[in-house]
Design a protein around this motif. Structure first.
Motif, PDB file in Angstrom:
ATOM      1  N   LYS A  56       0.882  -1.175  -0.090  1.00  0.00           N
ATOM      2  CA  LYS A  56      -0.017  -0.192   0.024  1.00  0.00           C
ATOM      3  C   LYS A  56       0.931   1.278   0.035  1.00  0.00           C
ATOM      4  CE  LYS A  56      -3.486  -0.571   2.662  1.00  0.00           C
ATOM      5  NZ  LYS A  56      -4.043  -0.796   3.791  1.00  0.00           N
ATOM      6  N   ARG A  57       1.879   1.263   0.880  1.00  0.00           N
ATOM      7  CA  ARG A  57       2.698   2.419   1.057  1.00  0.00           C
ATOM      8  C   ARG A  57       3.594   2.560  -0.326  1.00  0.00           C
ATOM      9  NH1 ARG A  57       6.867   3.701   5.736  1.00  0.00           N
ATOM     10  NH2 ARG A  57       7.897   5.390   4.594  1.00  0.00           N
ATOM     11  N   LEU A  58       4.078   1.586  -0.692  1.00  0.00           N
ATOM     12  CA  LEU A  58       5.038   1.747  -2.006  1.00  0.00           C
ATOM     13  C   LEU A  58       3.957   2.079  -3.202  1.00  0.00           C
ATOM     14  CD1 LEU A  58       6.912  -1.719  -1.756  1.00  0.00           C
ATOM     15  CD2 LEU A  58       7.854   0.511  -1.860  1.00  0.00           C
ATOM     16  N   TYR A 110      -2.659  -0.623  -6.041  1.00  0.00           N
ATOM     17  CA  TYR A 110      -2.464  -1.527  -5.258  1.00  0.00           C
ATOM     18  C   TYR A 110      -3.672  -2.609  -5.115  1.00  0.00           C
ATOM     19  CZ  TYR A 110      -2.394  -4.303  -0.871  1.00  0.00           C
ATOM     20  OH  TYR A 110      -2.362  -5.238  -0.059  1.00  0.00           O
ATOM     21  N   VAL A 111      -3.160  -3.727  -5.649  1.00  0.00           N
ATOM     22  CA  VAL A 111      -4.352  -4.731  -5.737  1.00  0.00           C
ATOM     23  C   VAL A 111      -4.072  -5.729  -4.523  1.00  0.00           C
ATOM     24  CG1 VAL A 111      -5.560  -6.532  -7.140  1.00  0.00           C
ATOM     25  CG2 VAL A 111      -4.493  -4.475  -8.225  1.00  0.00           C
ATOM     26  N   LEU A 162      -7.774   3.530  -2.077  1.00  0.00           N
ATOM     27  CA  LEU A 162      -7.941   2.425  -1.252  1.00  0.00           C
ATOM     28  C   LEU A 162      -8.927   1.430  -1.906  1.00  0.00           C
ATOM     29  CD1 LEU A 162      -7.280   3.480   2.399  1.00  0.00           C
ATOM     30  CD2 LEU A 162      -5.486   2.666   0.570  1.00  0.00           C
ATOM     31  N   GLN A 163      -8.530   0.135  -1.897  1.00  0.00           N
ATOM     32  CA  GLN A 163      -9.455  -0.898  -2.433  1.00  0.00           C
ATOM     33  C   GLN A 163     -10.507  -1.274  -1.715  1.00  0.00           C
ATOM     34  OE1 GLN A 163      -6.934  -4.478  -3.726  1.00  0.00           O
ATOM     35  NE2 GLN A 163      -8.770  -5.779  -3.446  1.00  0.00           N
ATOM     36  N   VAL A 171     -18.165  -4.944   1.476  1.00  0.00           N
ATOM     37  CA  VAL A 171     -17.841  -5.630   2.550  1.00  0.00           C
ATOM     38  C   VAL A 171     -16.197  -5.563   3.043  1.00  0.00           C
ATOM     39  CG1 VAL A 171     -19.557  -7.476   1.855  1.00  0.00           C
ATOM     40  CG2 VAL A 171     -17.101  -7.313   0.864  1.00  0.00           C
ATOM     41  N   THR A 172     -15.610  -4.291   2.459  1.00  0.00           N
ATOM     42  CA  THR A 172     -14.340  -4.123   3.034  1.00  0.00           C
ATOM     43  C   THR A 172     -13.723  -4.346   4.596  1.00  0.00           C
ATOM     44  OG1 THR A 172     -14.459  -2.465   1.395  1.00  0.00           O
ATOM     45  CG2 THR A 172     -12.429  -2.370   2.791  1.00  0.00           C
TER      46      THR A 172
END
Ligand code: DC
Length: 231
Positions: free
Chosen positions: A21-23, A31-32, A76-77, A86-87
């Motif tokens: 996430k940070r990268l 980001y996946v 964010l995903q 449903v995260t």
């Protein structure tokens, strides 16, 4: 234009999602988190009273599910199951075990493969999981196998639970880490293993910042200087 992809695989608790996430923010890549997709299937099985370890029951359930992935303004995903976000729900402890069981069902892996590949066809991605370098994106520009000793991973998880105000027992957390490793590495379909051309990054004795710098160095070395996207 072709997009770039970075695959990060490794056991649970190695820091994959935090670091990826940070990268992704640093590099402007999407980001996946593929574990979140398997968790959504685990949640769906639980919600319908289906044993996630029963291959035929789970395979029958799949066509009835609508699983989608979206990105919020924060970049964010988010995961959606039949339209519901449903995260948060997929992070519950009982969903971890259900996801791990459902992930061993070949029909589940086939069902989710295209969704993961599509993301890499349409964006620069950092994708984390267990079989990204070996199965999902064998042509990834860089493959990182991120690992740490089981005791170090259990210690991090134990502290995380305490910080969240949950009760935790270190020995139990370690036993869960070891059991999940066993299931993820010994299943027949797409087991967790290091791709032959992956670079191993061991974070046992590194803190988060040290791990981040290590991975950023590997990425810059392989892909050259990348623009920060500030996603
Ligand atoms: O990374 P995680 O803990 O959120 O993943 C949940 C489960 O899904 C985990 O037991 C392993 C499985 N998984 C998988 O088999 N393949 C992936 N690419 C990602 C996760």
């Amino acid at each position: 234009m072709s997009y770039r992809s970075i695959a990060i695989d490794g056991p649970s608790g190695a820091g994959k999602s935090t670091l990826a996430k940070r990268l992704s923010q640093e590099l402007g890549f999407l980001y996946v988190d593929t574990g979140a997709i398997y968790r959504t299937v685990g949640l769906a099985a639980r919600a319908r009273g289906i044993d996630p370890a029963d291959p035929s029951a789970v395979a029958e359930l799949l066509p009835a599910l609508t699983i989608t992935m979206g990105y919020g303004e924060d970049g964010l995903q988010h995961m959606f199951l039949d339209g519901a976000d449903v995260t948060e729900a997929i992070r519950r402890n009982e969903v971890s075990a259900a996801a791990s069981k459902a992930a061993a069902v070949p029909a589940v892996r086939d069902f989710l493969l295209e969704m993961q590949r599509r993301a890499a066809r349409e964006h620069d991605v950092i994708m984390d999981g267990r079989d990204i370098g070996t199965v999902v994106l064998p042509q990834a520009d860089l493959k990182i196998f991120l690992t740490a000793a089981p005791e170090a991973r259990a210690e991090r998880r134990f502290r995380e639970l305490l910080e969240r105000g949950q009760q935790a027992d270190y020995d139990q957390v370690l036993a869960e880490v070891v059991e999940r490793d066993r299931r993820d590495t010994q299943r027949e379909t797409a087991p967790l293993r290091r791709a032959e051309d992956a670079v191993t990054a061991d974070t046992t004795s590194l803190d988060l910042e040290g791990s981040f710098q290590l991975l950023l160095g590997l990425i810059r070395e392989r892909l050259g200087p990348l623009e920060g996207g500030g996603r």
